[in-house]
Design an enzyme around this catalytic site. Sequence first.
Site, PDB file in Angstrom:
ATOM      1  N   ASP A  82     -31.472  59.678  38.350  1.00  8.04           N
ATOM      2  CA  ASP A  82     -30.986  60.504  37.255  1.00  8.04           C
ATOM      3  C   ASP A  82     -32.201  60.880  36.398  1.00  8.04           C
ATOM      4  O   ASP A  82     -33.299  60.345  36.596  1.00  8.04           O
ATOM      5  CB  ASP A  82     -29.961  59.702  36.446  1.00  8.04           C
ATOM      6  CG  ASP A  82     -29.437  60.455  35.243  1.00  8.04           C
ATOM      7  OD1 ASP A  82     -29.143  61.650  35.363  1.00  8.04           O
ATOM      8  OD2 ASP A  82     -29.326  59.833  34.173  1.00  8.04           O
TER       9      ASP A  82
ATOM     10  N   ASP B 116     -31.950  62.325  32.420  1.00  6.50           N
ATOM     11  CA  ASP B 116     -31.729  62.062  30.992  1.00  6.50           C
ATOM     12  C   ASP B 116     -31.262  60.631  30.763  1.00  6.50           C
ATOM     13  O   ASP B 116     -30.248  60.196  31.322  1.00  6.50           O
ATOM     14  CB  ASP B 116     -30.682  63.036  30.437  1.00  6.50           C
ATOM     15  CG  ASP B 116     -31.198  64.464  30.394  1.00  6.50           C
ATOM     16  OD1 ASP B 116     -32.093  64.738  29.587  1.00  6.50           O
ATOM     17  OD2 ASP B 116     -30.707  65.292  31.188  1.00  6.50           O
TER      18      ASP B 116
END
Length: 239
Positions: free
Chosen positions: A17, A19
Amino acid sequence: MSATTAPAPRIRALVFDFDGLIIDTETPEYQAWQEIFTAHGTTLPLQTWVRCIGTADHGWDPYAALEAGSGHQVDRAAVRAERRARIQTLMREQPVRPGVENVLRQAQQLGLRIGLASSSNLEWVSGHLRDYGLLQHFDVLRTSDDVARTKPDPALYRLAVEALGVRPDEAIAFEDSPNGLAAAKAAGLFRVAVPNPMTRQLNLDDADVVLPSIDAMPLQKLLALAGDRLGRVGSTEAS
């Protein structure tokens, strides 16, 4: 094939991922919105905000909430510009999260494929990766620009592993949020949760492993654990 003879899959790829996992962009964004809501005489509770973490498909309009809470219409363009400027200022104080560069280097040394699956857009993700000197580590980037629905829909992870040339059971997903974990689970990847200050209090039950930092478990040990776990799941389904 029986459970006793099915070989454990070899992990060939890591999918990250962005953020909140690689860089904590989530705390600055929430802080910027908090300041705006406070300036307009209202509040933005954390329990309201967390539904947005890890997805672009949350269905919540912060501008409408700001107007409802303050009791008056706002200049949305001005608020948007203020928020972006404040986030940029706060982001300058954010380092790469602990252990990320270490794991990326180890993965490359081991010959693993490295991908990224993010609910943010490509400009946001690639710009920050470039600014922090991390872009060269990634073989594949898949973002909201590539899908009709972002996490918790599994499309981003499915596209990422396909582009990396591996099966879902040959990959580990690193996530910080429930939406991201749900997406990776639906896509069939082994899930490692590395929560940040915003997501530590959230439900991370979809994770196979929860770590305080991304390198808290040696990568070789994590690869063995994931391969064994996915191998046992696959052999059970095949038996």
